[in-house]
Each structure stands twice: as structure tokens, then as C-alpha cells.
Design a protein around this motif. Sequence first.
Motif, short mmCIF file in Angstrom:
data_model
loop_
_atom_site.label_atom_id
_atom_site.label_comp_id
_atom_site.label_asym_id
_atom_site.label_seq_id
_atom_site.Cartn_x
_atom_site.Cartn_y
_atom_site.Cartn_z
N HIS A 115 71.95 32.15 23.20
CA HIS A 115 71.66 32.21 21.77
C HIS A 115 70.92 33.50 21.36
CE1 HIS A 115 70.85 30.46 17.81
NE2 HIS A 115 69.61 30.90 17.93
N HIS A 119 71.79 36.64 18.73
CA HIS A 119 70.95 37.24 17.67
C HIS A 119 70.93 38.76 17.79
CE1 HIS A 119 69.36 34.00 15.29
NE2 HIS A 119 68.90 33.33 16.33
N SER A 159 62.41 34.34 15.76
CA SER A 159 63.07 33.18 15.16
C SER A 159 62.14 31.98 15.23
CB SER A 159 64.38 32.90 15.90
OG SER A 159 64.09 32.36 17.17
N ASP A 324 70.60 31.52 12.01
CA ASP A 324 71.64 31.07 12.94
C ASP A 324 73.04 31.08 12.31
OD1 ASP A 324 69.79 30.81 14.88
OD2 ASP A 324 69.68 28.63 14.85
ZN ZN Z 1 68.44 31.37 16.32
#
Ligand code: ZN
Length: 373
Positions: A115, A119, A159, A324
Motif C-alpha cells: 500500500h 502511495h 497517512s 486511498d
Molecule cells: Zn493509504
Amino acid sequence: MSKPELTLGIETSCDETAAAVVADGRRVLANVVASQIDLHQQYGGVFPELASRRHLEAIVPVLEESLNEAGAGWDDLSLIAVTNGPGLVGSLLVGLSAAKALSFARGLPLVGVHHVLGHIFANFLDRATDMSSDPGADDPSRDRSGERVMLPAVCLVVSGGHTDLFYLDESRASLLGRTRDDAAGEAFDKVARLLELPYPGGPNIDRLAREGDPSAIPFPRAMLEQEGYDFSFSGLKTAVAVYLEKERGAGRHPRKVDVAASFQRAVVDVLVTRTLAAARDYGVGSVLLAGGVAANSELRRIMEAEARQIGLTVHAPPLKLCTDNAAMIACAGYHLWKAGIADGLDLDVGARLPFPETIPAGTVLPGRSGGGE
Ligand code: ZN
Ligand code: KG4
């Protein structure tokens, strides 16, 4: 011109069900995000079981919508990229199961994407595509000319779950520092709760802070007196709680706008100071921002202004690609695939998936053909 290679990206690691179609790892043809904010707002945070159930309901319509929006059929796809960690296991499993089923049924290669790597790769997507309705279109930190990001760079990933500072070159991201406790977004969300603002707190504090005085309350700038590039935000959150308790206990009514602005400035000061120190120490020419908190208007503004003074360029994805989304996953997955990396149907989710040791950022640099296939 040869036909573009289309990647279907899938992201379900937390509370957004997202699917995107990206051409040649760069051009966003569709970017669909079904948010669950309404569902989790009543709990003040993400409720994991409810999140996976909502992902299950949303995943097929979101996938179909992304293909419709891109004007593409299943047969047009070259690749499926999916987030396989870190995140909530139940949520991750919904996206991964859908990706595996499609990969098997359509005979398409499958690539699992970390993930946080997603980003970071949001910075490598073309800017112009889905930004016309983006409120940040005039943002000074926007990569204006469509010029490509130059490496090496320092990349700040901020985040709800991460505050990581990386040194990034063409093949690897080295972690320079990270938060020792709360992530920056987590601090935004917790302080928002103290101020009785709805979840998720970041955008609400950002809005409120515009009317407040950032120097009204001298909240602490944690860790700045210490060596290295680590962060800490839990003390700041406590300082806000103690301040509010004291003021309210004394029968005063602190101005929410000033608390929001002062808290936000404290976070931004620390993020900017640490990031620019790293950029200077490592002699890089550019700074990349990534993750939901990179949508923060104050962070973008101050990072840009201070970086410019020392001759550095700041790149930040448009707001929709900071929080996201699956376009960033498609982008990272495509470049992994171009570098010869692919997964089988035994790919699993990892709630704490470790960050990959090598990243093929070099495949997205200008003038490079992109190896692999
Ligand atoms: Zn994220
Ligand atoms: O990247 P993201 O969508 O999900 C995670 O991977 O965590 O980041 C979500 C976080 C939340 O904590 C949210 O409050 C924060 O990003 N956020 C912001 C802003 N927009 C989103 N924080 C500060 N200012 C914003 N404008």
C-alpha cells in the motif's frame, strides 16, 4: 502507435473500495473510489468487520464502474494489480479475492502491491487526467508542467497509518525515519475528535484551520531537538487534550479554529523541518509527498515555500490521488510487472506486510523504455 497496456488496480486495505484503470502505468482512464465514511462516522473511526462487509457489497459494482468509465472491456486489460497489505485483513481479502478470481478467469497476470509503495507511485501518474474538478488544481505544489519526477528524491509518506520518510532512487526506497507512535493522520483524526469534528478529521481540521491563528497556542514540536529523521505525534495529541481540558475546566471556551490552526502548524512544522533536513543531508533535488495527509493545504503550501528557498522542487499528487485510491496501485503494479515481478494465485494478504526491498522507480523515469516485457 501501439495499443496502450491497461492495468486494472484494486485497493481495499482500509475503508475505501477502489478500482482504477491506468494506461501504460501513467494515464488514469478511470479512478473510482467508494468511500465508507458514512458507515464509520458514527464510531469515530474504522470498524473492521463492517468495513469488510461493505467492501463485499461494493467491489463488483466498483469494478464494473471503473471499466465503464475507462471505456474498456475485460479483454482490453493486460494486468491486474491489487493491494495485498498492510491493512485490515478482512478488507484486504475482499480485494485480493476479486483480483485472483479475475486473474484466473481472464488469464491475466497478477501483481500484489504494498500500500505504501502505491502511495509513493501516485507521484508518477500523469497529472492532467482527472484533475479538472480537483479543488487543488491551483495548488502551488502541483507539478505544473507535466514534467516528470526526478530521482533521487526524498519522499514523505503521511497517512492515517503511516508517517515514513524515504530516500528514493531508481531501484530502492530506504527508510530514513518513521513515527515512533501515532501516524500524522491518526493525530489529525484524534484531535478532530477532541474538537468534536466528524471522522475523518484531517480534511475538517484543514478547513477549520484556515480561519484560525496558527500561532495562538504554542503546541510542542516533538523530536526536533533530537538527531535523525524520526517523528512522534502522540505527545502533541496529549498536549491538545490537556489544553482543552484546562481551558474548559476554567470555564473558558477555546476557539476551535485557533486550536485547529495551532495543532496543524505544529504537525506541519515538524514534517517540513525533518523532510527538508533529510533532502539537504542526502543532496537530492526533489521532495515527494504522498498519502492522505499530503492533501493538507498547509503542508503543501509551507513545504513548497520552504523547499523553493533552498532550491528544491516539491511534487505532490492531486488531492484525489493522495488519499486511498486504486490508480496508484495500478501504477506501482504496472512498473513492478515491467521490472519482471509478478505473483501467482497463492498470493496472500499481510496485515503487516513488510515494505519491498527493491522498487522499480527507474522504470518510470523519462527516456527509459521500461525494461521487462
Ligand atoms: Zn493509504
Ligand atoms: O492515505 P489515506 O487515505 O489512508 C491511509 O492509508 O491511512 O489517509 C487517510 C488519512 C486520514 O487520517 C485523514 O484524516 C488524513 O489522511 N487526511 C488529511 C487530509 N485529508 C485526509 N489530513 C490532513 N489534512 C487533509 N486535508
